[in-house]
Write a protein that holds these residues in place. Structure first.
Motif, PDB file in Angstrom:
ATOM      1  N   ARG A  27       0.836  -1.202   0.000  1.00  0.00           N
ATOM      2  CA  ARG A  27       0.000   0.000   0.000  1.00  0.00           C
ATOM      3  C   ARG A  27       0.873   1.255   0.000  1.00  0.00           C
ATOM      4  N   VAL A  28       1.937   1.217   0.778  1.00  0.00           N
ATOM      5  CA  VAL A  28       2.841   2.362   0.858  1.00  0.00           C
ATOM      6  C   VAL A  28       3.576   2.554  -0.467  1.00  0.00           C
ATOM      7  N   ARG A  29       3.993   1.469  -1.090  1.00  0.00           N
ATOM      8  CA  ARG A  29       4.652   1.576  -2.388  1.00  0.00           C
ATOM      9  C   ARG A  29       3.714   2.193  -3.414  1.00  0.00           C
ATOM     10  N   ALA A  30       2.440   1.821  -3.380  1.00  0.00           N
ATOM     11  CA  ALA A  30       1.471   2.390  -4.320  1.00  0.00           C
ATOM     12  C   ALA A  30       1.345   3.901  -4.115  1.00  0.00           C
ATOM     13  N   ILE A  31       1.281   4.329  -2.856  1.00  0.00           N
ATOM     14  CA  ILE A  31       1.193   5.759  -2.561  1.00  0.00           C
ATOM     15  C   ILE A  31       2.453   6.470  -3.052  1.00  0.00           C
ATOM     16  N   LEU A  32       3.612   5.867  -2.801  1.00  0.00           N
ATOM     17  CA  LEU A  32       4.870   6.474  -3.197  1.00  0.00           C
ATOM     18  C   LEU A  32       4.990   6.557  -4.717  1.00  0.00           C
ATOM     19  N   TYR A  33       4.576   5.514  -5.433  1.00  0.00           N
ATOM     20  CA  TYR A  33       4.671   5.547  -6.880  1.00  0.00           C
ATOM     21  C   TYR A  33       3.653   6.506  -7.496  1.00  0.00           C
ATOM     22  N   GLN A  34       2.514   6.690  -6.851  1.00  0.00           N
ATOM     23  CA  GLN A  34       1.575   7.714  -7.318  1.00  0.00           C
ATOM     24  C   GLN A  34       2.172   9.102  -7.135  1.00  0.00           C
ATOM     25  N   THR A  35       2.898   9.287  -6.040  1.00  0.00           N
ATOM     26  CA  THR A  35       3.608  10.557  -5.838  1.00  0.00           C
ATOM     27  C   THR A  35       4.682  10.743  -6.897  1.00  0.00           C
ATOM     28  N   PHE A  36       5.418   9.666  -7.213  1.00  0.00           N
ATOM     29  CA  PHE A  36       6.435   9.749  -8.259  1.00  0.00           C
ATOM     30  C   PHE A  36       5.795  10.092  -9.610  1.00  0.00           C
ATOM     31  N   HIS A  37       4.602   9.559  -9.854  1.00  0.00           N
ATOM     32  CA  HIS A  37       3.908   9.854 -11.099  1.00  0.00           C
ATOM     33  C   HIS A  37       3.557  11.341 -11.176  1.00  0.00           C
ATOM     34  N   ARG A  38       3.120  11.909 -10.054  1.00  0.00           N
ATOM     35  CA  ARG A  38       2.842  13.352 -10.016  1.00  0.00           C
ATOM     36  C   ARG A  38       4.119  14.154 -10.253  1.00  0.00           C
ATOM     37  N   LEU A  39       5.231  13.696  -9.650  1.00  0.00           N
ATOM     38  CA  LEU A  39       6.501  14.383  -9.840  1.00  0.00           C
ATOM     39  C   LEU A  39       6.981  14.265 -11.282  1.00  0.00           C
ATOM     40  N   ALA A  40       6.682  13.151 -11.948  1.00  0.00           N
ATOM     41  CA  ALA A  40       7.107  12.954 -13.327  1.00  0.00           C
ATOM     42  C   ALA A  40       6.381  13.903 -14.270  1.00  0.00           C
ATOM     43  N   GLN A  41       5.213  14.378 -13.875  1.00  0.00           N
ATOM     44  CA  GLN A  41       4.467  15.313 -14.718  1.00  0.00           C
ATOM     45  C   GLN A  41       5.083  16.711 -14.712  1.00  0.00           C
ATOM     46  N   THR A  42       5.951  16.992 -13.743  1.00  0.00           N
ATOM     47  CA  THR A  42       6.695  18.248 -13.760  1.00  0.00           C
ATOM     48  C   THR A  42       7.868  18.088 -14.726  1.00  0.00           C
ATOM     49  N   ASP A  43       8.614  19.132 -14.941  1.00  0.00           N
ATOM     50  CA  ASP A  43       9.709  19.087 -15.912  1.00  0.00           C
ATOM     51  C   ASP A  43      11.033  18.640 -15.317  1.00  0.00           C
ATOM     52  N   HIS A  44      11.029  18.152 -14.088  1.00  0.00           N
ATOM     53  CA  HIS A  44      12.262  17.769 -13.412  1.00  0.00           C
ATOM     54  C   HIS A  44      12.437  16.255 -13.418  1.00  0.00           C
ATOM     55  N   ASP A  45      13.688  15.824 -13.247  1.00  0.00           N
ATOM     56  CA  ASP A  45      13.987  14.414 -13.042  1.00  0.00           C
ATOM     57  C   ASP A  45      13.518  14.032 -11.640  1.00  0.00           C
ATOM     58  N   ILE A  46      12.809  12.919 -11.518  1.00  0.00           N
ATOM     59  CA  ILE A  46      12.172  12.540 -10.253  1.00  0.00           C
ATOM     60  C   ILE A  46      13.206  12.331  -9.158  1.00  0.00           C
ATOM     61  N   MET A  47      14.187  11.496  -9.410  1.00  0.00           N
ATOM     62  CA  MET A  47      15.150  11.176  -8.359  1.00  0.00           C
ATOM     63  C   MET A  47      16.020  12.384  -8.009  1.00  0.00           C
ATOM     64  N   LYS A  48      16.352  13.196  -8.995  1.00  0.00           N
ATOM     65  CA  LYS A  48      17.133  14.404  -8.708  1.00  0.00           C
ATOM     66  C   LYS A  48      16.315  15.350  -7.834  1.00  0.00           C
ATOM     67  N   LEU A  49      15.034  15.459  -8.114  1.00  0.00           N
ATOM     68  CA  LEU A  49      14.161  16.317  -7.314  1.00  0.00           C
ATOM     69  C   LEU A  49      14.084  15.829  -5.871  1.00  0.00           C
ATOM     70  N   ILE A  50      13.921  14.534  -5.675  1.00  0.00           N
ATOM     71  CA  ILE A  50      13.816  13.981  -4.323  1.00  0.00           C
ATOM     72  C   ILE A  50      15.147  14.102  -3.579  1.00  0.00           C
TER      73      ILE A  50
END
Length: 148
Positions: A27-50
């Motif tokens: 369940r936590v992984r699903a929440i985290l990956y949904q957050t990553f999906h939201r971050l991917a919609q921005t123009d930044h690299d996900i892991m660099k942003l985090i």
């Protein structure tokens, strides 16, 4: 998670494990990956942003209570790299939970907002870091009681 290096995988594991309650890791992984999906919609690299968000929140020192001659002092001490990262992740997740309670919106949105705010050097987690740094600088006169 195939294209990530070892440190990035460890960071994601820490994010999942800090959030996990009662063994509900999927369940936590699903929440985290949904957050990553939201971050991917921005123009930044996900892991660099985090990673940059966590770097902006990492504290340099913390304050511990030390008892000396029947008096308790707040003694500042320098933190190790793992402890810095742990506190930063904990504060980001706490900030997301505080937003969720006050605004009554989804956890994915709150976590996204808190990560973006941490990247921009503001938000609940940044305030917590700044207050800790200020407390440590105010109590630096008690550094002579530090023995660790």
């Amino acid at each position: 998670m195939g294209g990530l290096d070892g440190e990035q995988k460890e960071l994601i594991k820490k994010l999942v494990n800090f959030r996990m309650k009662e063994g509900k890791k999927t369940r936590v992984r699903a929440i985290l990956y949904q957050t990553f999906h939201r971050l991917a919609q921005t123009d930044h690299d996900i892991m660099k942003l985090i990673v940059d968000a966590i770097e902006n929140i990492k504290p340099i020192c913390e304050v511990r209570k030390v008892r000396r001659a029947r008096t308790i002092y707040d003694v500042p001490g320098i933190l190790g790299r793992n402890r810095q990262q742990t506190l930063a992740i904990r504060w980001i997740l706490e900030g997301a939970f505080k937003r969720r309670i006050s605004y009554r919106i989804s956890l994915e949105k709150c976590l996204f907002d808190e990560i973006v705010d941490a990247y921009r050097k503001r938000g609940i987690a940044r305030k917590k870091r700044d207050s800790l740094q200020e407390l440590a600088s105010n109590k630096r006169s008690f550094a002579r009681f530090r023995w660790w």
